[in-house]
Design a protein around this motif. Structure first.
Motif, PDB file in Angstrom:
ATOM      1  N   LEU A  68     102.076  91.578  53.603  1.00  0.00           N
ATOM      2  CA  LEU A  68     102.388  92.151  54.919  1.00  0.00           C
ATOM      3  C   LEU A  68     103.170  93.463  54.835  1.00  0.00           C
TER       4      LEU A  68
ATOM      5  N   SER B 236     103.070  93.018  62.156  1.00  0.00           N
ATOM      6  CA  SER B 236     102.068  92.902  61.103  1.00  0.00           C
ATOM      7  C   SER B 236     100.822  93.741  61.373  1.00  0.00           C
TER       8      SER B 236
ATOM      9  N   ALA C  19      98.142  93.069  59.591  1.00  0.00           N
ATOM     10  CA  ALA C  19      97.055  92.238  59.058  1.00  0.00           C
ATOM     11  C   ALA C  19      96.033  91.937  60.153  1.00  0.00           C
TER      12      ALA C  19
END
Lengths: 106, 360
Positions: free
Chosen positions: B287, B324, B326
């Motif tokens: 992350l 994040s 992601a």
């Protein structure tokens, strides 16, 4: 990480051994995609020797599931060790995948 | 009563005590704690000149004991020292061991010295062993005789150099009980000890020594319950740590995880907790927005059984769990499920993420 593939009349069985993590996820993805090109009905991933899995490994499972569903096939997992099953539970994957407790029917 | 100024002691090129300043007041009980090899015993041995300090001053009741004119023998009479190994005369009985120094050094008559020795033997609970030879005594009994022998010289201060570390665990409490009894009589005492519970209960002040200095001092409540400095905290909470670093996005995940596993094995951390730590470490690294300068500290607090991961990254403020980048939340879910606590702060250009791993 190693995989072994066994094709039978009704399904393809893939044994996964070792660690599925950031380092090995790409190789695992390539192996799975290769199998999926030939098997559109039932793919069973046997995880009795899978020691460790991270989110990178989980994503490959998810990709395989999507591909099988798109092709009208089915993906099953079996023989998850407790530590691996725990990761599936944490991630909410136990509700997405069909997970068999053992390989008795194979 | 005792003032120590800039006291240093070198053994060759090794600097064992580094410019120590301290003051011990009459009636105080000061425990000296800290890791092995940090100068605790050397400090005591310098105080009664069993070791000659390299530089600095020791002033006892206004008298600088490092002055060449000072009568060292007289200084030593004021300070009794109890050693790890009891140092009793093997050929003299208990009563003679206690009375010999007052008779020879203080010129006290034998009957008077022996009467005082009997009093002291009663104080340490060994009157019935007065005529036994040391070889007939247990380790705990020998140490109690050694304490009585020190007291026989009517010292102003007692120095204890790990008085229980050579004893069988079953004998520790009898010796500690005697020291505790002396403390109630207002005796000034300096005690080097590894018995933390004892030090916490008996001391008026505690010195935490590390790397040749008194790193932190304070009342027992501060040192044992609210230590202010990092090393004191690590010692009191028995924190073991492992430091790792990453300087590129091609970091070697397996080398990092192998070191984490080794660290866990070394400290008998259950395999399940070790695996969780490896898993959280991998997820949290995924992350990170960049990998140019990431410091990782794995610490294990033995007392509480906690494993913590501290991830420090230099750069812009960025909370990896809240901001994040992601594609999904899988990694964050794994981290949150495997950690009992997640703390993030941004201080002086460093992102600090502390993750406390759930114990097995």
């Amino acid at each position: 990480m190693n995989t072994k593939v066994k094709k039978t009349e009704n399904y393809t069985l893939m044994d996964i051994e070792g660690r599925l993590d950031t380092v090995t996820a790409a190789a695992f993805e390539a192996s799975v995609l290769e199998v999926l090109e030939k098997e559109a009905r039932l793919l069973i991933l046997r995880c009795s020797d899978l020691e460790y899995i991270s989110s990178s490994g989980l994503r490959v499972f998810l990709l395989a599931q999507k591909k099988m569903m798109a092709a009208g096939g089915k993906l099953q997992l079996c023989c998850l060790r407790p530590n691996i099953f725990e990761v599936f539970e944490i991630s909410g994957f136990t509700g997405i995948f069909q997970i068999l407790p053992d390989d008795a029917g194979l | 009563m005792i003032r120590i100024e800039k006291l240093s002691k070198h053994f060759g090129s090794l600097e064992v005590l580094k410019q120590i300043d301290a003051e011990i007041r009459r009636g105080e009980i000061v425990s000296i704690i800290g890791p092995s090899g940090t100068g605790k015993s050397t400090l005591l041995r310098c105080l009664n000149l069993l070791e000659q300090p390299t530089s600095g001053k020791i002033i006892i009741d206004g008298l600088s004991i490092l002055n060449k004119q000072t009568d060292i023998a007289l200084v030593r009479q004021k300070m009794g020292m109890v050693f790890q190994s009891f140092n009793l005369y093997a050929h003299l009985n208990v009563l003679e061991n206690i009375s010999i120094a007052p008779i020879k050094l203080k010129k006290i008559s034998r009957p008077k010295a022996e009467a005082r020795a009997m009093e002291l033997l009663k104080l340490v609970g060994l009157a019935e062993k007065a005529y036994s030879l040391p070889e007939a005594l247990s380790g705990g009994q020998k140490q109690r005789v050694a304490i009585a022998r020190c007291m026989a010289m009517d010292p102003d201060i007692l120095l204890f150099d790990e008085p229980t570390s050579a004893l069988d665990p079953t004998m520790v409490s009898e010796v500690l009980a005697v020291i505790r009894r002396l403390s109630q009589q207002g005796m000034t005492m300096l005690i080097v000890t590894h018995e933390m519970e004892f030090a916490r209960n008996i001391s008026s002040r505690v010195f935490y020594m590390d790397e040749g200095v008194i790193y932190e001092e304070g009342p027992p409540d501060q040192i044992f319950h609210h230590p202010q400095k990092e090393k004191t905290k690590a010692f009191i909470h028995r924190i073991r740590s492992l430091d790792l670093a990453i300087h590129s996005k091609d970091y070697d995940l397996y080398a990092l995880q192998a070191k984490v596993l080794q660290f866990c094995e070394k400290h008998f951390i259950p395999l399940r907790s070790a695996e969780r730590t490896q898993s959280v470490l991998e997820e949290v690294l995924l992350l990170q927005p960049d990998y140019e300068n990431i410091q990782i500290r794995v610490s294990y607090e033995e007392k509480a059984g906690n494993i913590k991961l501290l991830i420090s990254r230099q750069g812009e403020a960025f909370h990896p769990l809240n901001e994040s980048l992601a594609e999904d939340e899988l990694g964050i879910r794994i981290i949150r499920a495997r950690c009992q606590n997640v703390d993030y702060v941004f201080e002086e250009g460093i992102n600090k993420l502390t993750l406390t791993i759930k114990s097995s």
